[in-house]
Write a protein that holds these residues in place. Structure first.
Motif, PDB file in Angstrom:
ATOM      1  N   LEU A 152       0.826  -1.209   0.000  1.00 29.58           N
ATOM      2  CA  LEU A 152       0.000   0.000   0.000  1.00 29.58           C
ATOM      3  C   LEU A 152       0.860   1.259   0.000  1.00 29.58           C
ATOM      4  O   LEU A 152       0.654   2.168  -0.813  1.00 29.58           O
ATOM      5  CB  LEU A 152      -0.917   0.005   1.221  1.00 29.58           C
ATOM      6  CG  LEU A 152      -1.797   1.250   1.339  1.00 29.58           C
ATOM      7  CD1 LEU A 152      -3.140   1.015   0.667  1.00 29.58           C
ATOM      8  CD2 LEU A 152      -2.010   1.640   2.800  1.00 29.58           C
ATOM      9  N   ILE A 153       1.827   1.335   0.910  1.00 25.82           N
ATOM     10  CA  ILE A 153       2.603   2.566   1.040  1.00 25.82           C
ATOM     11  C   ILE A 153       3.543   2.777  -0.142  1.00 25.82           C
ATOM     12  O   ILE A 153       3.982   3.907  -0.390  1.00 25.82           O
ATOM     13  CB  ILE A 153       3.395   2.619   2.374  1.00 25.82           C
ATOM     14  CG1 ILE A 153       4.410   1.479   2.464  1.00 25.82           C
ATOM     15  CG2 ILE A 153       2.441   2.607   3.553  1.00 25.82           C
ATOM     16  CD1 ILE A 153       5.267   1.530   3.725  1.00 25.82           C
ATOM     17  N   ASN A 154       3.840   1.714  -0.878  1.00 18.74           N
ATOM     18  CA  ASN A 154       4.718   1.837  -2.046  1.00 18.74           C
ATOM     19  C   ASN A 154       3.944   1.935  -3.360  1.00 18.74           C
ATOM     20  O   ASN A 154       4.555   1.958  -4.441  1.00 18.74           O
ATOM     21  CB  ASN A 154       5.681   0.655  -2.110  1.00 18.74           C
ATOM     22  CG  ASN A 154       6.708   0.696  -0.989  1.00 18.74           C
ATOM     23  OD1 ASN A 154       7.312   1.729  -0.740  1.00 18.74           O
ATOM     24  ND2 ASN A 154       6.899  -0.420  -0.302  1.00 18.74           N
ATOM     25  N   LEU A 155       2.622   2.015  -3.283  1.00 17.11           N
ATOM     26  CA  LEU A 155       1.803   2.094  -4.489  1.00 17.11           C
ATOM     27  C   LEU A 155       2.074   3.406  -5.225  1.00 17.11           C
ATOM     28  O   LEU A 155       2.124   4.472  -4.618  1.00 17.11           O
ATOM     29  CB  LEU A 155       0.321   1.993  -4.108  1.00 17.11           C
ATOM     30  CG  LEU A 155      -0.680   1.788  -5.242  1.00 17.11           C
ATOM     31  CD1 LEU A 155      -0.441   0.438  -5.929  1.00 17.11           C
ATOM     32  CD2 LEU A 155      -2.106   1.846  -4.690  1.00 17.11           C
ATOM     33  N   PRO A 163      -8.305   2.185 -16.454  1.00 17.68           N
ATOM     34  CA  PRO A 163      -9.150   1.797 -17.599  1.00 17.68           C
ATOM     35  C   PRO A 163      -9.377   0.296 -17.709  1.00 17.68           C
ATOM     36  O   PRO A 163     -10.428  -0.154 -18.177  1.00 17.68           O
ATOM     37  CB  PRO A 163      -8.357   2.335 -18.804  1.00 17.68           C
ATOM     38  CG  PRO A 163      -7.557   3.465 -18.260  1.00 17.68           C
ATOM     39  CD  PRO A 163      -7.177   3.033 -16.874  1.00 17.68           C
ATOM     40  N   ASP A 164      -8.384  -0.491 -17.265  1.00 17.78           N
ATOM     41  CA  ASP A 164      -8.516  -1.954 -17.312  1.00 17.78           C
ATOM     42  C   ASP A 164      -9.029  -2.541 -16.002  1.00 17.78           C
ATOM     43  O   ASP A 164      -9.231  -3.756 -15.897  1.00 17.78           O
ATOM     44  CB  ASP A 164      -7.168  -2.596 -17.646  1.00 17.78           C
ATOM     45  CG  ASP A 164      -6.676  -2.226 -19.043  1.00 17.78           C
ATOM     46  OD1 ASP A 164      -7.531  -1.952 -19.904  1.00 17.78           O
ATOM     47  OD2 ASP A 164      -5.460  -2.201 -19.258  1.00 17.78           O
ATOM     48  N   GLY A 165      -9.194  -1.682 -14.961  1.00 22.21           N
ATOM     49  CA  GLY A 165      -9.698  -2.159 -13.672  1.00 22.21           C
ATOM     50  C   GLY A 165      -8.669  -2.907 -12.857  1.00 22.21           C
ATOM     51  O   GLY A 165      -9.018  -3.810 -12.090  1.00 22.21           O
ATOM     52  N   PHE A 166      -7.378  -2.538 -12.981  1.00 19.30           N
ATOM     53  CA  PHE A 166      -6.308  -3.208 -12.245  1.00 19.30           C
ATOM     54  C   PHE A 166      -5.349  -2.196 -11.631  1.00 19.30           C
ATOM     55  O   PHE A 166      -5.275  -1.038 -12.062  1.00 19.30           O
ATOM     56  CB  PHE A 166      -5.505  -4.134 -13.172  1.00 19.30           C
ATOM     57  CG  PHE A 166      -6.209  -5.419 -13.520  1.00 19.30           C
ATOM     58  CD1 PHE A 166      -6.026  -6.562 -12.761  1.00 19.30           C
ATOM     59  CD2 PHE A 166      -7.072  -5.470 -14.603  1.00 19.30           C
ATOM     60  CE1 PHE A 166      -6.681  -7.737 -13.076  1.00 19.30           C
ATOM     61  CE2 PHE A 166      -7.727  -6.646 -14.930  1.00 19.30           C
ATOM     62  CZ  PHE A 166      -7.533  -7.789 -14.160  1.00 19.30           C
ATOM     63  N   ILE A 167      -4.618  -2.659 -10.608  1.00 19.28           N
ATOM     64  CA  ILE A 167      -3.458  -1.927 -10.115  1.00 19.28           C
ATOM     65  C   ILE A 167      -2.274  -2.882 -10.125  1.00 19.28           C
ATOM     66  O   ILE A 167      -2.438  -4.090  -9.928  1.00 19.28           O
ATOM     67  CB  ILE A 167      -3.671  -1.348  -8.695  1.00 19.28           C
ATOM     68  CG1 ILE A 167      -3.968  -2.452  -7.679  1.00 19.28           C
ATOM     69  CG2 ILE A 167      -4.762  -0.307  -8.687  1.00 19.28           C
ATOM     70  CD1 ILE A 167      -4.064  -1.952  -6.237  1.00 19.28           C
ATOM     71  N   LYS A 168      -1.091  -2.347 -10.413  1.00 23.15           N
ATOM     72  CA  LYS A 168       0.124  -3.160 -10.395  1.00 23.15           C
ATOM     73  C   LYS A 168       0.744  -3.061  -9.013  1.00 23.15           C
ATOM     74  O   LYS A 168       1.006  -1.962  -8.521  1.00 23.15           O
ATOM     75  CB  LYS A 168       1.117  -2.685 -11.456  1.00 23.15           C
ATOM     76  CG  LYS A 168       2.365  -3.560 -11.568  1.00 23.15           C
ATOM     77  CD  LYS A 168       3.213  -3.176 -12.759  1.00 23.15           C
ATOM     78  CE  LYS A 168       3.912  -1.847 -12.537  1.00 23.15           C
ATOM     79  NZ  LYS A 168       4.842  -1.511 -13.632  1.00 23.15           N
ATOM     80  N   VAL A 169       0.936  -4.194  -8.380  1.00 24.66           N
ATOM     81  CA  VAL A 169       1.409  -4.253  -6.999  1.00 24.66           C
ATOM     82  C   VAL A 169       2.787  -4.899  -6.954  1.00 24.66           C
ATOM     83  O   VAL A 169       3.017  -5.926  -7.586  1.00 24.66           O
ATOM     84  CB  VAL A 169       0.418  -5.055  -6.130  1.00 24.66           C
ATOM     85  CG1 VAL A 169       0.950  -5.226  -4.705  1.00 24.66           C
ATOM     86  CG2 VAL A 169      -0.947  -4.375  -6.110  1.00 24.66           C
ATOM     87  N   THR A 170       3.687  -4.294  -6.202  1.00 22.93           N
ATOM     88  CA  THR A 170       5.012  -4.878  -5.991  1.00 22.93           C
ATOM     89  C   THR A 170       5.040  -5.520  -4.624  1.00 22.93           C
ATOM     90  O   THR A 170       4.961  -4.841  -3.600  1.00 22.93           O
ATOM     91  CB  THR A 170       6.115  -3.810  -6.098  1.00 22.93           C
ATOM     92  OG1 THR A 170       6.037  -3.178  -7.379  1.00 22.93           O
ATOM     93  CG2 THR A 170       7.492  -4.445  -5.927  1.00 22.93           C
TER      94      THR A 170
END
Length: 301
Positions: A152-155, A163-170
């Motif tokens: 969360l804090i690194n988002l 637009p695609d309904g996603f988030i990229k998470v590390t």
């Protein structure tokens, strides 16, 4: 070789060769520093190359008298890792931890919140302030996407693929995954970015960071824990609640509503399905319902 030299070399190995996350390495370091402190107090002359099984057993007995079985198991795991490294690098020919077993641990089921309790926590937020609006988005994101606090804090804003309904998470070990995000969460996060965050004095190194404090820098793990702790108190919820509780609730509620384990595993970023399977044990009533509903012998004319 001194213990401090061994610890320093081991940390570099974990970071560069194993690619472990900083938080995992820090946990190993804390356990091993406690061991080194105990060794120093013994004035025994033990060093990493010569310490034997008997010397380590004394430390394990010390652990058993002072910490919980879970803490014992973690410390033993840290020591096993250190001595495996020393053998790998030819500092030792034998493993003094080989015959030492971790204490048996019962499977601890994670704490979860009901949907009503999550609504209570969000309703307890004072949304008349900028950081109140931010806190609402933080809680919604933790619950809607099942993120770890570090994720969360690194988002980053550049990680938001709305637009695609996603988030990229590390995640752990810098492994990346795409996590779906619901339309309602997209809406409130978009409002935060365009109506709240833009008015902050954003520091140059945090122009791409989603969640900022009032000084325009990124939030820390401790800040997220404090936000959740204060809201829990305001909402009058008595059970133990931490940021990770939202992740457990995310997984449990998905399972209860029919999501399959493989999908939940991918969203949580678990390497092994066995890690995700703990959520199957969360609700016996749910399991009974699944048996009644889906087993061919439980259908009646």
């Amino acid at each position: 070789m001194t213990w401090q030299q061994a610890l320093t070399d081991y940390k570099i190995y974990l970071q560069l060769e194993r690619g472990m996350a900083a938080n995992t390495i820090a946990a190993y370091r804390r356990d091993l520093e406690k061991f080194i402190e105990w060794i120093d107090q013994q004035e025994s002359g033990y060093d990493p190359k010569t310490i034997k099984h008997d010397g380590l057993i004394l430390f394990i007995h010390h652990l058993a008298a002072t910490v919980s079985p879970r803490s014992q198991a973690r410390a033993i795991s840290s020591l096993k890792g250190l001595f495996n490294y020393l053998m790998l690098e030819d500092y030792r020919e034998d493993d003094p931890m080989e015959l030492i077993q971790s204490p048996r641990l019962g499977r601890k089921l994670p704490d979860t919140l009901s949907t009503q309790e999550i609504d209570q926590l969000i309703a307890a937020i004072d949304r008349s302030t900028a950081h109140g609006e931010r806190n609402r988005v933080i809680l919604e994101t933790l619950y809607s996407c099942g993120l770890r606090v570090s994720e969360l804090i690194n988002l980053k804003i550049s990680d938001l693929v709305f637009p695609d309904g996603f988030i990229k998470v590390t995640g752990k070990g810098d492994k990346q995954r795409f996590v779906p995000i619901g339309a309602s969460t997209i809406k409130i996060m978009d409002d935060y970015l365009n109506q709240v965050r833009v008015h902050l004095p954003i520091q140059p190194q945090h122009t791409d960071t989603v969640f900022l404090n009032r000084r325009g820098t990124g939030l820390t793990r401790a800040m997220i824990f404090t936000i959740v702790k204060d809201l829990k108190r305001t909402a009058g919820i008595k059970k133990k609640v931490s940021p990770h509780t939202f992740r457990h609730s995310f997984a449990t509620h998905l399972l209860e509503n029919g999501a399959d384990l493989r999908s939940i595993q991918l969203m949580l970023g678990h390497e092994s399905i066995t890690t995700t399977e703990i959520y199957v044990h969360m609700d016996r009533a749910y399991l009974h319902e699944m048996l009644q509903k889906h087993h061919p012998r439980n259908t009646f004319e």
